[in-house]
Enzyme design. Structure first.
Site, PDB file in Angstrom:
ATOM      1  N   GLY A 276       0.783  -1.230   0.000  1.00  0.00           N
ATOM      2  CA  GLY A 276       0.000   0.000   0.000  1.00  0.00           C
ATOM      3  C   GLY A 276       0.816   1.283   0.000  1.00  0.00           C
ATOM      4  O   GLY A 276       0.258   2.360  -0.204  1.00  0.00           O
TER       5      GLY A 276
ATOM      6  N   CYS B 285     -27.784  -8.899 -16.127  1.00  0.00           N
ATOM      7  CA  CYS B 285     -27.248  -8.472 -17.427  1.00  0.00           C
ATOM      8  C   CYS B 285     -28.248  -8.817 -18.526  1.00  0.00           C
ATOM      9  O   CYS B 285     -28.770  -9.933 -18.573  1.00  0.00           O
ATOM     10  CB  CYS B 285     -25.912  -9.173 -17.688  1.00  0.00           C
ATOM     11  SG  CYS B 285     -25.316  -8.957 -19.378  1.00  0.00           S
TER      12      CYS B 285
ATOM     13  N   CYS C 290     -26.403 -11.793 -20.711  1.00  0.00           N
ATOM     14  CA  CYS C 290     -26.037 -13.115 -20.188  1.00  0.00           C
ATOM     15  C   CYS C 290     -26.783 -13.449 -18.908  1.00  0.00           C
ATOM     16  O   CYS C 290     -26.545 -14.495 -18.317  1.00  0.00           O
ATOM     17  CB  CYS C 290     -24.529 -13.224 -19.976  1.00  0.00           C
ATOM     18  SG  CYS C 290     -23.947 -12.394 -18.491  1.00  0.00           S
TER      19      CYS C 290
ATOM     20  N   CYS D  41     -19.079 -11.959 -19.707  1.00  0.00           N
ATOM     21  CA  CYS D  41     -20.382 -11.983 -20.370  1.00  0.00           C
ATOM     22  C   CYS D  41     -20.369 -12.962 -21.552  1.00  0.00           C
ATOM     23  O   CYS D  41     -21.277 -13.775 -21.717  1.00  0.00           O
ATOM     24  CB  CYS D  41     -20.727 -10.579 -20.843  1.00  0.00           C
ATOM     25  SG  CYS D  41     -22.453 -10.343 -21.309  1.00  0.00           S
TER      26      CYS D  41
END
Lengths: 344, 198, 376
Positions: free
Chosen positions: A39, A248, A251, A279
């Site tokens: 980080g 979606c 899909c 997808c």
């Protein structure tokens, strides 16, 4: 020498993955320190790249320093492999490194991304390289590098909490929806790059190595595999991610991040996976959303009626409607695409 | 004066350096899990092939290098590193960005080396310890890069190794990072790792 | 059925073909040559070399052609090439006192050793469009003191040395001395990350490759009272200087060629202090090629940035080191500004949702609540 003289063009040749070896060593050393201090933003001498600053020069330098001849590279922008900048960066490495490329998340050993984390869970042998525009999470609260560096050194993150809390006071919400700050391994507050906060939970305890490159700002940082990554929040306002009311349209996936596509000028719109590989893979498996071509269809599919506005926001605690609705059926009025925000 | 032929460097510098770096990168990303590090270098003794490979992959004119007494005693080692990396070899451990330790048993205290400063904790040394073997017990590791806990051991290591690493951990984010170079392998112990006996 | 827009690859290819076609322009006209660009657009070439930090007229001309005359794009092309070049070492400091001077003016002395030499300048031209340039042209012979064989007699004697004005007043101790070379390798902003505060070499390097327009505006602001420094142009000189590098392996120095540069020494007021008698201070500007506007602006900004060491009050934009130096690179700036045209729809989607949600929540609030909020 005068300005009028022009001579022979120099022969121009480039090293594997464009960068010279000294530059790669310098970047590699920065990556090693970044991994050792999760980080923390390691300053590095970012080179000028043959693509504009802000267009992924940091990610490209990290990828170029890490990439080997056996790697399989995937490049996404907004979750998609076929967005123009993703295409351009993938082409750059095909040209300069000759590595194999793929759009399949599972086949890739190294994924360079802008603004998304793939929906498919990453594995231990994968490296995710993020393109970062502004690596400093405190930058919008304190523009001076000299100041923010001190704040990190002192682990003084009160400013960030004040900002988030001011949002709650003013809007009733934390108004940060992307580039949502995280705390890494209990120490550094880090900018996750402008991914939607939806993706934040994927960073936590992720089996893959996550590397972040900011070229213009000359910073590299990292999250090693299996590292605790916590999105900043408050006891009375726990961190929540967006949840879409509808699956979606192509899909039928739920629990994924969707793009809003405007279909006409009468309010018609649809929501489709932002992760195109995810997808496409689901569609190949036979999943069909309400706007997808029927499974048996070999062309000549009928255009369904554009979907009306999806469900609006529900209060937390309401079970969001995640079930697949009848194809093309109206779903009731609402303003937001998200069903709710749920605690991660 | 004895003239000695200089041992060669990487046959394929671009890909060899990349491969060695990747091993080091995964070593520090997965503390205590030794990674494959194949090299065909034949450096002057007592510099080990794996330590030499790490040096050639990571060091250059920007990285002052410190050698422990046994390595510094062999002139060929310094010549080899200077020639192939261009790195300045320093006598003062506190100036080094990389330190090569051929004999971990009597190595200097970590505090002799640069441990970074609060604003720039990355401005610290990476120690490369030459070890003979790795095992999966002796110490218990926890921290970033480790799923749960992990047993780890290597030999030789200096006395009070766990105590040294614990002291190093308390400095975080300052501190030193270790790469242990064994036969055909490299393991990492970054400053973020918590090391306990047992 | 909805079919997602695809074909990014093909679109990019076609866009680049179209770009090439537009670049070429009317194919019935001859393509512009690099010699023409370098010879007739030489100030554009100079700017590209200066801000591209690479002295090569040929490549700069190529970059300008490739960039269709967009100089920041050309600078970008040069930078991206420059970064791949190996670094062999650093040269000895250029000795501008030994310059083959093509132009030299001082605003501080009417006459001085070496004289004033106007050289090729826009100064004192009447800015009237010259329609004769629209036709193929011919010029009579013009004296250039730097030409090997002077064609006409001029005001200045080329054999006469041209000491720098700052050296002349420096001999009297009236101006602060130029810092001595400390022998250390200067910080290289292209090879190491900059952290603030910076040293002099870093400051000057950053300004030297900084955007001309940005420095012009900041320099201008110092004249209008935002860190006023009472500047005088001690001297501007433009000409050719030799670049010399030491080669340790050979044991002697080698000249690797000449570069054309513009140097501006700004002489500024300084009150003096208890320890120091009053003395002029300097602001320094140096750029590749003939870029007077840039050299002067750089000198003004450099001087403004020295407020701390000279015990001046801070507060003006041009004095803010981190602000000035972090934003003066036009390749960085243009990249980041222009990246806003890349897709951001994932983030925008997140914002859309939040705004919709907050608007809905606002409309659901009871009128009493709204009144209450408004009253607060």
């Amino acid at each position: 020498m005068t300005s009028q003289h022009t001579g022979e063009m120099p022969a121009i040749s480039y090293n594997f993955a464009y960068l010279d070896e000294q530059t790669k060593r310098m970047i590699r050393r920065a990556i090693l320190k970044a991994i050792a201090i999760p980080g923390y933003q390691v300053p590095f001498a970012a080179r000028e790249m043959p693509m504009p600053y802000g267009w992924g020069t940091g990610g490209v330098q990290v990828t170029a320093a890490v990439l080997g001849p056996d790697d399989v590279l995937k490049v996404i922008d907004q979750g998609a492999d076929d967005t123009t900048n993703a295409v351009a960066i993938r082409g750059f490495f095909e040209k300069t490194a000759g590595v194999a490329t793929t759009t399949a998340t599972t086949e890739a050993t190294l994924i360079q991304t802008r603004h998304r984390i793939p929906e498919t869970k990453l594995s231990e042998n994968q490296i995710l390289v993020y393109q970062v525009p502004i690596p400093e999470p405190l930058r919008f609260l304190e523009p001076r590098e000299t100041e923010t560096r001190q704040l990190h050194a002192l682990e003084e993150y009160g400013l960030m909490h004040v900002k988030l809390y001011e949002d709650i006071a003013r809007h009733g919400h934390i108004a940060t929806t992307y580039a949502y700050p995280v705390e890494v391994a209990g120490r550094y507050v880090m900018d996750p790059s402008p991914i939607p906060k939806f993706d934040n939970p994927k960073m936590d305890d992720c089996p893959a190595l996550q590397l972040f490159g900011a070229g213009r700002e000359k910073r590299i940082y990292a999250i090693p595999p299996y590292t605790t990554v916590r999105s900043l929040d408050f006891e009375d306002h726990p961190f929540k991610v967006q949840r879409f009311a509808k699956p979606c349209a192509l899909c039928a996936a739920t629990g994924v991040y969707l793009d809003e596509v405007i279909l006409d000028d009468r309010g018609g719109r649809m929501f489709v996976c932002s992760d195109t590989d995810y997808c496409n893979a689901r569609q190949a498996e036979g999943h069909r959303g309400e706007m997808a071509a029927p499974v048996s269809s070999s062309g000549g599919a009928v255009l369904p009626h554009p979907t009306p506005l999806p469900h609006g926001e529900r209060e937390q605690g309401d079970a969001p409607s995640l079930t697949l609705t009848a194809r093309g059926a109206p779903e009731g009025a609402g303003e937001g695409p998200f069903g709710a925000e749920i605690a991660s | 004066m004895q003239t000695q032929e200089l041992a060669r460097g990487f046959v394929d510098p671009v890909f060899a350096a990349q491969g060695v770096f990747r091993a080091a990168m995964w070593a520090l990303s997965r503390p205590g899990r030794p990674q494959e590090l194949a090299t065909d270098l034949i450096p002057p003794a007592p510099l080990s092939p794996e330590a030499a490979a790490l040096a050639l992959a990571l060091c250059d004119y920007e990285t002052p290098v410190f050698l422990d007494a046994a390595l510094a005693a062999e002139r060929a080692v310094g010549d080899f590193l200077r020639f192939h990396t261009g790195a300045p070899i320093v006598a003062e451990p506190g100036q080094a960005r990389f330190a090569f330790i051929s004999n971990p048993l009597n190595m200097l205290e970590f505090s002799e080396f640069s441990q970074g400063i609060p604003e720039f904790p990355d401005a610290s040394v990476t120690l490369i310890l030459q070890v003979a073997s790795f095992v999966d017990h002796g110490f218990t590791l926890e921290g970033p890069g480790i799923k749960g806990r992990l047993g780890f051991g290597a030999a030789p290591l200096p006395e009070h190794f766990a105590a040294r690493m614990a002291a190093n951990r308390t400095l975080f984010p300052r501190g030193i990072d270790l790469l242990l170079a064994g036969a055909g392998q490299v393991a990492g112990l970054p400053r973020s790792v918590a090391v306990k006996e047992g | 059925m909805y079919v997602a827009a695809k074909g990014g690859e093909k679109a990019i290819r076609n866009a680049h073909k179209l770009l090439a076609k537009r670049r070429r322009g009317n194919e019935n006209l001859p393509s512009i040559t690099l010699e023409q660009i370098a010879g007739q657009l030489s100030l554009a070439v100079d700017r590209v070399m200066a801000e591209g930090s690479l002295y090569d007229t040929n490549l700069a001309a190529l970059a300008i052609k490739q960039a269709r005359g967009d100089l920041i794009e050309a600078i970008f092309l040069i930078r991206a090439f420059r970064t791949t070049l190996p670094r062999f070492g650093n040269s000895r400091p250029l000795d501008t006192g030994e310059m083959l001077v093509r132009r030299r003016v001082s605003a501080t002395f009417k006459d001085l050793p070496g004289g004033q030499l106007l050289g090729p300048t826009f100064d004192y031209t009447h800015r009237l469009l010259d329609t004769s340039l629209a036709a193929p042209d011919a010029y009579g012979e013009v004296y250039d003191q730097a030409d090997p064989v002077p064609a006409m007699s001029g005001e200045a004697d080329p054999a006469e040395k041209m000491p720098r004005v700052t050296d002349l007043i420096g001999a009297e101790g009236l101006i602060e001395a130029s810092p001595d070379e400390d022998g250390a390798e200067p910080f290289d902003i292209t090879r190491a990350p900059v952290s603030f505060p910076v040293d002099r070499a870093t400051r000057l390097q950053t300004l030297a490759r900084g955007d001309e327009g940005y420095l012009l505006a900041l320099g201008y602001s110092t004249q209008r009272g935002y860190a006023r420094s009472h500047p005088f142009v001690g001297e501007i000189r433009f000409g050719d200087v030799e670049v010399v590098i030491d080669v340790p392996e050979l044991g002697f120095a080698v000249s690797i060629g000449d570069v054309q540069i513009t140097e501006c020494q700004m002489v500024n007021q300084f009150k003096g202090s208890a320890e120091q008698p009053p003395q002029f201070t300097r602001g320094y500007g140096l750029v590749f090629g003939q870029c007077e506007r840039k050299a002067m602006s750089m000198a003004l900004v450099e001087r403004a940035l020295r407020w701390a060491e000279l015990g001046e009050e801070p507060g003006a934009p041009a004095q803010d080191e981190e602000f000035v130096l972090s934003h003066c690179d036009n390749v960085q700036a243009t990249g980041f500004v222009e990246h806003l045209k890349l897709p951001h729809y994932v983030d925008f989607q997140a914002e859309l949702d939040l705004v919709r949600r907050m608007r809905r929540e606002a409309s659901e609030k009871s009128p009493a609540d709204e009144m209450k909020e408004a009253a607060e």
